[in-house]
Design an enzyme around this catalytic site. Structure first.
Site, short mmCIF file in Angstrom:
data_model
loop_
_atom_site.label_atom_id
_atom_site.label_comp_id
_atom_site.label_asym_id
_atom_site.label_seq_id
_atom_site.Cartn_x
_atom_site.Cartn_y
_atom_site.Cartn_z
N GLU A 186 -2.00 -1.68 -0.36
CA GLU A 186 -1.37 -1.53 0.96
C GLU A 186 -1.63 -0.16 1.59
O GLU A 186 -0.71 0.65 1.76
CB GLU A 186 0.13 -1.75 0.85
CG GLU A 186 0.52 -3.12 0.36
CD GLU A 186 2.04 -3.32 0.33
OE1 GLU A 186 2.79 -2.35 0.55
OE2 GLU A 186 2.47 -4.45 0.10
N GLU A 376 1.12 -10.16 -3.51
CA GLU A 376 2.57 -9.86 -3.55
C GLU A 376 3.28 -10.74 -2.55
O GLU A 376 2.79 -10.94 -1.42
CB GLU A 376 2.87 -8.40 -3.16
CG GLU A 376 2.58 -7.37 -4.20
CD GLU A 376 3.03 -5.97 -3.75
OE1 GLU A 376 3.93 -5.85 -2.90
OE2 GLU A 376 2.44 -5.01 -4.27
O1 IFM Z 1 7.86 -2.51 -3.88
C1 IFM Z 1 6.88 -2.67 -2.90
C2 IFM Z 1 5.49 -2.56 -3.50
O2 IFM Z 1 5.31 -1.36 -4.17
C3 IFM Z 1 4.45 -2.65 -2.40
N1 IFM Z 1 4.66 -3.82 -1.60
C4 IFM Z 1 5.99 -4.07 -1.09
C5 IFM Z 1 6.99 -4.02 -2.23
C6 IFM Z 1 8.41 -4.29 -1.69
O3 IFM Z 1 8.77 -3.34 -0.74
#
Ligand code: IFM
Length: 468
Positions: A186, A376
């Protein structure tokens, strides 16, 4: 049409349309996993020669993290990984995504690697493989060596050399056993929250520093991919991940809101993927990005592109956007989910699983898009104990179920998405929010380090193993 009043009922945005799912709908080759990240889980912040990261320093700054929490211990995964992988195996979840902490491998960010740091990841990878778990490795999930921040961090173009050198050490040591690689986690999140908003490490609020960091992270994304490809044996798959949220204009009949939504979409969803795909930065929709030219050198347009084997889609919610005269350059503001009266998670994010479908659609629509993997997706909810010793989390389970339904919807629409990873395996350190938000399929009692599988974890286990 008149403007709508501020107190709209939730029904203004259509509720989720559930899609019935079963594991069989996805076929045998679909990857099912859970995700985690080093700083959020490992703890052992200064063990075995590890150097400090920007997060180790940031959490020690007064007032940055609620209750002054830190990732010093977190889930103590550094010591407890064998038991945690046993649990993963017991839950029959076949794929595990984790990140490597750069300051374990190179405590000062450059130079000879720390053998103990690489040994740890070596054992972790072998620990996965001996349990029949497929490891997915992310090179950078935000824990930059603090020594590199003192040299400018992402705002310094030297980052390209530092990062590719680090990537080389990790690939040389683990490339014979890890097949699935991700370069960055990200970039928009760590560059935006870390360099523009000051909410994440390194806590900067500098538009110029932000633009420099954008360009260097976009270059590092591609250069990191090339460094891996040069070293990894076939059949390694190299990807990188993107945070993304479906962007909706607050009042779709107002062209100024529609234009504001396009600008926010360019910033949040397009800024890093388009240069990687050889399309350059989305300057037409977000003219302020012209300032990136200041940091470009000859040949950079080509260097920004890399033919990734897959793109990691990381989606949690959507954003509703309106025009705002108060935000220079972006001329846009988010209309918060609380104000809209829609269902929200513990972090105040709207529960809107269709956002995942929309993002899969948007990222797959690029003419040269590679395959997609949802690296994710998840939701934070507080636990509601129903009976002594029992935990149920129907809201999280419903969210996962609905989101997986949206992945199926995407596949049925012909979108090439071939994996889904729930965030997160266990509760962990949620960055600037500390330990309160609970994302885990497995609850962690941070005082005792006891693990308890939540109802959603059991459901996901049954689902992915086809016994549901
Ligand atoms: O915890 C984070 C992760 O590190 C990166 N993506 C979003 C998740 C939730 O906020």
């Amino acid at each position: 049409m008149p403007e709508l009043p501020a107190d709209l009922p939730p029904a203004f945005f259509p509720p989720t349309t559930p899609v019935a799912v079963s594991r069989a709908d996805f076929g045998p080759d679909f990857h099912w996993g859970v995700s985690a990240a080093a700083y959020q889980t490992e703890g052992a912040w200064n063990a075995d020669g590890k150097g400090p990261s920007i997060w180790d320093e940031f959490v020690r700054r007064k007032g940055r993290i609620p209750r002054a929490e830190t990732g010093d211990v977190a889930c103590d995964f550094y010591h407890r990984w064998p038991q945690d992988l046993d649990l993963l195996k017991q839950l029959r979840i076949p794929d595990f995504r984790f990140s490597v902490a750069w300051p374990r491998v190179q405590p000062q960010g450059t130079g000879r690697p720390n053998p103990a740091g690489l040994d740890y990841y070596d054992r972790l990878v072998d620990g996965c493989l001996t349990r029949g778990i497929t490891p997915w490795l992310t090179l950078y999930h935000w824990d930059l060596p603090a020594a590199l921040q003192r040299r400018g961090g992402w705002a310094n173009r030297d980052m390209l050399g530092w990062f590719t050198d680090y990537a080389g050490h990790v690939a040389a040591r683990l490339g014979d056993r890890v097949q699935h690689w991700m370069v960055l986690n990200e970039p928009m999140a760590f560059v935006g929250a870390g360099h523009l908003l000051g909410l994440h490490a390194p806590g900067r609020r500098s538009p110029a520093g932000f633009l420099a960091a954008v360009h260097h992270a976009a270059l590092a994304q591609a250069e990191g991919g090339r460094a891996l490809r040069a070293l990894l044996p076939a059949p390694a798959r190299i990807g990188t991940t993107f945070s993304c949220s479906y962007i909706t204009p607050w009042r779709p009949w107002l062209s100024r809101d529609v234009r504001a939504a396009r600008r926010v979409d360019a910033l949040l969803n397009r800024l890093f993927v388009e240069p990687a795909l050889g399309l350059g930065y989305p300057v037409a929709e977000l003219p302020v990005l012209r300032w990136l030219d200041r940091y470009k050198r000859a040949g950079d347009e080509e260097r920004l592109a890399f033919d990734f084997d897959f793109l990691g889609i990381q989606n949690y919610t959507r954003e509703v956007v309106r025009h705002s005269a108060l935000m220079p350059a972006l001329w846009a503001a988010l209309v918060g989910a609380r104000r809209r009266g829609v269902p929200i998670t513990q972090l105040g994010w709207e529960v809107y699983p269709e956002s995942l479908y929309e993002m899969l659609r948007q990222f797959s629509a690029y003419p040269n898009a590679p395959r997609l993997v949802v690296t994710e997706n998840g939701a934070a909810f507080a636990d509601e104990p129903v009976a002594p010793g029992q935990l149920t989390d129907p809201a999280r389970q419903a969210f996962l179920q609905a989101s997986i339904g949206q992945v199926l919807r995407a596949r049925r629409a012909g979108i090439a998405v071939d994996g889904y990873f729930a965030w997160s395996f266990t509760d962990n350190f949620e960055w600037a929010e500390g330990y309160e938000p609970r994302f885990g399929l497995v609850k962690v009692d941070f005082a005792s380090q006891q693990r308890t599988v939540r109802g959603s974890g059991q459901w996901y286990s049954d689902f992915v193993s086809g016994t549901e």
